[in-house]
Write a protein that holds these residues in place. Structure first.
Motif, PDB file in Angstrom:
ATOM      1  N   THR A   1      44.834  54.133  44.777  1.00 45.94           N
ATOM      2  CA  THR A   1      46.275  53.921  44.617  1.00 45.94           C
ATOM      3  C   THR A   1      46.579  52.460  44.289  1.00 45.94           C
ATOM      4  N   TYR A   2      45.815  51.554  44.874  1.00 44.27           N
ATOM      5  CA  TYR A   2      46.068  50.126  44.689  1.00 44.27           C
ATOM      6  C   TYR A   2      45.350  49.530  43.491  1.00 44.27           C
ATOM      7  N   GLN A   3      44.220  50.054  43.104  1.00 43.13           N
ATOM      8  CA  GLN A   3      43.374  49.403  42.107  1.00 43.13           C
ATOM      9  C   GLN A   3      43.995  49.432  40.716  1.00 43.13           C
ATOM     10  N   HIS A   4      44.860  48.444  40.511  1.00 38.72           N
ATOM     11  CA  HIS A   4      45.539  48.285  39.218  1.00 38.72           C
ATOM     12  C   HIS A   4      45.724  46.807  38.927  1.00 38.72           C
ATOM     13  N   ASN A   5      45.825  46.500  37.651  1.00 41.10           N
ATOM     14  CA  ASN A   5      46.217  45.175  37.188  1.00 41.10           C
ATOM     15  C   ASN A   5      47.548  45.363  36.476  1.00 41.10           C
ATOM     16  N   TYR A   6      48.624  44.955  37.116  1.00 42.77           N
ATOM     17  CA  TYR A   6      49.969  45.151  36.564  1.00 42.77           C
ATOM     18  C   TYR A   6      50.499  43.873  35.917  1.00 42.77           C
ATOM     19  N   GLN A   7      51.387  44.048  34.967  1.00 40.26           N
ATOM     20  CA  GLN A   7      52.165  42.925  34.434  1.00 40.26           C
ATOM     21  C   GLN A   7      53.486  42.940  35.181  1.00 40.26           C
ATOM     22  N   ALA A   8      53.852  41.834  35.796  1.00 41.68           N
ATOM     23  CA  ALA A   8      55.077  41.767  36.590  1.00 41.68           C
ATOM     24  C   ALA A   8      56.302  41.980  35.706  1.00 41.68           C
ATOM     25  N   ALA A   9      57.286  42.681  36.231  1.00 40.33           N
ATOM     26  CA  ALA A   9      58.522  42.946  35.502  1.00 40.33           C
ATOM     27  C   ALA A   9      59.406  41.708  35.436  1.00 40.33           C
ATOM     28  N   ARG A  10      59.184  40.764  36.354  1.00 45.28           N
ATOM     29  CA  ARG A  10      60.024  39.573  36.429  1.00 45.28           C
ATOM     30  C   ARG A  10      59.173  38.394  36.879  1.00 45.28           C
ATOM     31  N   SER A  11      59.510  37.193  36.396  1.00 45.41           N
ATOM     32  CA  SER A  11      58.812  35.974  36.808  1.00 45.41           C
ATOM     33  C   SER A  11      59.734  35.120  37.655  1.00 45.41           C
TER      34      SER A  11
ATOM     35  N   TRP B   1      41.758  36.715  37.081  1.00 44.09           N
ATOM     36  CA  TRP B   1      41.159  37.609  38.062  1.00 44.09           C
ATOM     37  C   TRP B   1      41.754  39.006  37.939  1.00 44.09           C
ATOM     38  N   GLY B   2      40.994  40.023  38.289  1.00 44.45           N
ATOM     39  CA  GLY B   2      41.459  41.401  38.268  1.00 44.45           C
ATOM     40  C   GLY B   2      40.893  42.167  39.448  1.00 44.45           C
ATOM     41  N   TYR B   3      41.359  43.408  39.645  1.00 47.60           N
ATOM     42  CA  TYR B   3      40.876  44.153  40.813  1.00 47.60           C
ATOM     43  C   TYR B   3      39.371  44.375  40.691  1.00 47.60           C
ATOM     44  N   GLY B   4      38.717  44.318  41.849  1.00 48.62           N
ATOM     45  CA  GLY B   4      37.262  44.436  41.894  1.00 48.62           C
ATOM     46  C   GLY B   4      36.559  43.090  41.925  1.00 48.62           C
ATOM     47  N   ASP B   5      37.207  42.014  41.428  1.00 50.39           N
ATOM     48  CA  ASP B   5      36.612  40.671  41.489  1.00 50.39           C
ATOM     49  C   ASP B   5      36.624  40.177  42.933  1.00 50.39           C
ATOM     50  N   ARG B   6      35.730  39.245  43.220  1.00 48.46           N
ATOM     51  CA  ARG B   6      35.719  38.611  44.542  1.00 48.46           C
ATOM     52  C   ARG B   6      36.218  37.184  44.397  1.00 48.46           C
ATOM     53  N   LEU B   7      37.332  36.926  45.015  1.00 51.81           N
ATOM     54  CA  LEU B   7      37.981  35.616  44.951  1.00 51.81           C
ATOM     55  C   LEU B   7      37.304  34.669  45.932  1.00 51.81           C
TER      56      LEU B   7
ATOM     57  N   LEU C   1      46.394  40.779  45.486  1.00 55.09           N
ATOM     58  CA  LEU C   1      46.271  41.402  46.796  1.00 55.09           C
ATOM     59  C   LEU C   1      44.785  41.410  47.129  1.00 55.09           C
ATOM     60  N   ILE C   2      44.403  40.666  48.181  1.00 52.19           N
ATOM     61  CA  ILE C   2      42.974  40.513  48.482  1.00 52.19           C
ATOM     62  C   ILE C   2      42.635  40.959  49.901  1.00 52.19           C
ATOM     63  N   ASP C   3      41.414  41.367  50.071  1.00 44.76           N
ATOM     64  CA  ASP C   3      40.855  41.677  51.381  1.00 44.76           C
ATOM     65  C   ASP C   3      40.555  40.333  52.056  1.00 44.76           C
ATOM     66  N   VAL C   4      41.136  40.094  53.228  1.00 46.89           N
ATOM     67  CA  VAL C   4      40.965  38.791  53.878  1.00 46.89           C
ATOM     68  C   VAL C   4      39.598  38.620  54.533  1.00 46.89           C
ATOM     69  N   ASN C   5      38.768  39.660  54.539  1.00 46.98           N
ATOM     70  CA  ASN C   5      37.413  39.526  55.074  1.00 46.98           C
ATOM     71  C   ASN C   5      36.405  39.203  53.986  1.00 46.98           C
ATOM     72  N   THR C   6      36.604  39.757  52.794  1.00 42.40           N
ATOM     73  CA  THR C   6      35.616  39.594  51.725  1.00 42.40           C
ATOM     74  C   THR C   6      36.134  38.822  50.510  1.00 42.40           C
ATOM     75  N   GLY C   7      37.460  38.766  50.329  1.00 43.97           N
ATOM     76  CA  GLY C   7      38.025  38.122  49.150  1.00 43.97           C
ATOM     77  C   GLY C   7      38.107  39.048  47.954  1.00 43.97           C
TER      78      GLY C   7
ATOM     79  N   VAL D   1      39.535  41.453  45.308  1.00 49.39           N
ATOM     80  CA  VAL D   1      40.878  41.687  44.772  1.00 49.39           C
ATOM     81  C   VAL D   1      41.099  43.188  44.701  1.00 49.39           C
ATOM     82  N   LEU D   2      42.154  43.644  45.382  1.00 51.63           N
ATOM     83  CA  LEU D   2      42.481  45.067  45.386  1.00 51.63           C
ATOM     84  C   LEU D   2      43.511  45.390  44.309  1.00 51.63           C
ATOM     85  N   GLN D   3      44.414  44.436  44.044  1.00 53.90           N
ATOM     86  CA  GLN D   3      45.443  44.639  43.022  1.00 53.90           C
ATOM     87  C   GLN D   3      45.853  43.284  42.471  1.00 53.90           C
TER      88      GLN D   3
END
Length: 159
Positions: free
Chosen positions: A72-82, A99-105, A142-148, A150-152
Motif C-alpha cells: 500500500t505504501y510502496q510508491h513514489n508520488y509527485q506532490a500535488a503542491r509545493s 531517493w525512491g522506495y526500497g532505497d536505504r537512506l 517515509l523511512i523505517d527508523v530502524n533501518t533507513g 524508504v517506504l514511500q
C-alpha cells in the motif's frame, strides 16, 4: 635664517588650533536639537488579525497504524503542491541524490533536524509506528527508523 623653520612651525600650530576651534564650534551648532514637531503620519493602533485560527494537529495525527501493509505504501508520488519552508542543508560530506522506495537512506539523512514532525501541514499521511517522514532536498521520504529503508517518496513537497 635659523628662525625661518620655527616661524613655519609656529604658523602651522596656530592654523591647527584655529581650525580646531572653528570645527568644534560648528559641531556644537550641529549637536543642538531642532524644535520638536508632529509626525507627518502619526501611527495608529493595530488590533492584529481578526478571525485567525492557529493551525492545529488534525484528529488522529498521533494515532499511528500499528501494522504496515507494505504494498500500500510502496510508491513514489509527485506532490500535488509545493511548500516554501526555507533552505535545505544536506549532511556534510554527502552529495545530492534522488531517493525512491526500497532505497536505504544513510543515517546522516534522518537526524533530528530532518524529521518532519508536523507532516500533516504538508499533506503527508500519518506514518505507521516505527516510521517517520524526513526531508531530503525538495522531497519527503517515509523511512523505517530502524533501518533507513524508504517506504514511500513524495517528490517536490518543498520548493
Amino acid at each position: 635664517m635659523m628662525h625661518t623653520p620655527r616661524v613655519g612651525v609656529v604658523l602651522a600650530a596656530a592654523f591647527v588650533l584655529v581650525s580646531g576651534a572653528i570645527a568644534a564650534e560648528e559641531h556644537g551648532a550641529m549637536m543642538r536639537a531642532p524644535a520638536p514637531r508632529a509626525p507627518a503620519h502619526p501611527p495608529e493602533p493595530h488590533a492584529g488579525p481578526s478571525g485567525y485560527q492557529r493551525v492545529t494537529e488534525p484528529n488522529g495525527w498521533n494515532t499511528r497504524p500499528a501494522t504496515v501493509d507494505r504494498p500500500t505504501y510502496q510508491h513514489n508520488y509527485q506532490a500535488a503542491r509545493s511548500y516554501k519552508i526555507g533552505p535545505y542543508h544536506r549532511p556534510a560530506g554527502w552529495v545530492s541524490r534522488h531517493w525512491g522506495y526500497g532505497d536505504r537512506l544513510p543515517r546522516a539523512y534522518w537526524g533530528a533536524q530532518y524529521i518532519i514532525g508536523d507532516y500533516w501541514l504538508f499533506a503527508l499521511e500519518v506514518p505507521p509506528a516505527g516510521y517517520e517522514w524526513v526531508r531530503v532536498g525538495d522531497d519527503a521520504l517515509l523511512i523505517d527508523v530502524n533501518t533507513g529503508e524508504v517506504l514511500q517518496a513524495e517528490y517536490g513537497v518543498f520548493a
